[in-house]
Design an enzyme around this catalytic site. Sequence first.
Site, PDB file in Angstrom:
ATOM      1  CG  LEU A  22      57.587  61.413 -36.529  1.00  0.00           C
ATOM      2  CD1 LEU A  22      56.201  60.767 -36.994  1.00  0.00           C
ATOM      3  CD2 LEU A  22      57.464  62.460 -35.478  1.00  0.00           C
ATOM      4  N   GLY A  26      64.310  48.527 -38.257  1.00  0.00           N
ATOM      5  CA  GLY A  26      65.549  48.153 -39.194  1.00  0.00           C
ATOM      6  C   GLY A  26      65.003  48.190 -40.842  1.00  0.00           C
ATOM      7  CG  ASP A 154      54.997  41.478 -37.728  1.00  0.00           C
ATOM      8  OD1 ASP A 154      55.301  40.682 -36.763  1.00  0.00           O
ATOM      9  OD2 ASP A 154      55.594  42.217 -38.136  1.00  0.00           O
TER      10      ASP A 154
END
Length: 227
Positions: A22, A26, A154
């Site tokens: 998909l 990184g 995050d």
Amino acid sequence: VVALAFQPRDEDLGRYRIVAKLGHGGMAELYLAKLVGAGGFEKLVAIKRMLPHLNEDPQFVAMFENEGRIAARLNHPNVCTVYELGEAKGGLFLAMEFLQGLSWSDIVDRLPREDQMICARIITGVLVQACAGLAYAHDFADVDGTQMPVVHRDVSPANLFVQKSGVVKLLDFGVSKVLTEGRSTRTGIIKGKLPYMAPDRIRGEPVDRRADVFSLGACAWEAVTGR
């Protein structure tokens, strides 16, 4: 949209048969896979597989294991479910629920800004669900009642996923932290996306749930202003 991105595969990874690739980032690659069981049982899952060259890096291995360990504890409609942290062919992988839709980062630039009412309803609907998922993590308690609050650390548009059904899922607990555990981040290393970080995170100071609230506020500001 997802179907157009399929790159057919035919490979086994532990209990899972890889169907298609998909995408990749990184740190990991993302696959559509199928879990096959007795009696014709089949279940589509998403496989997040750490990139091979990172398998020898203790820091990235620890981040990946941390994501699996923390996310597997969480069970909420607005948090992506993690089924398994596994190891196969010399590398780690996460088996997660397969989501169909788009990330908020792909949607926010295409909002119908000519109609402010509809735009505001879409933004509010997404942010309210993101708040629900974060509140659950921030108030998380183990099965014995022990408080184990989780700070995501995050929160960003890329980590908010809007399904076709309209349900929003919070993704990627790779840099999250259980506040009752000791500090493990290396000195001088900042994990996460800088534009959405609270100032205390940038300064390397201890953080709590307010850091996630700040980051979601930055997401809200971008969505409302279009900048």
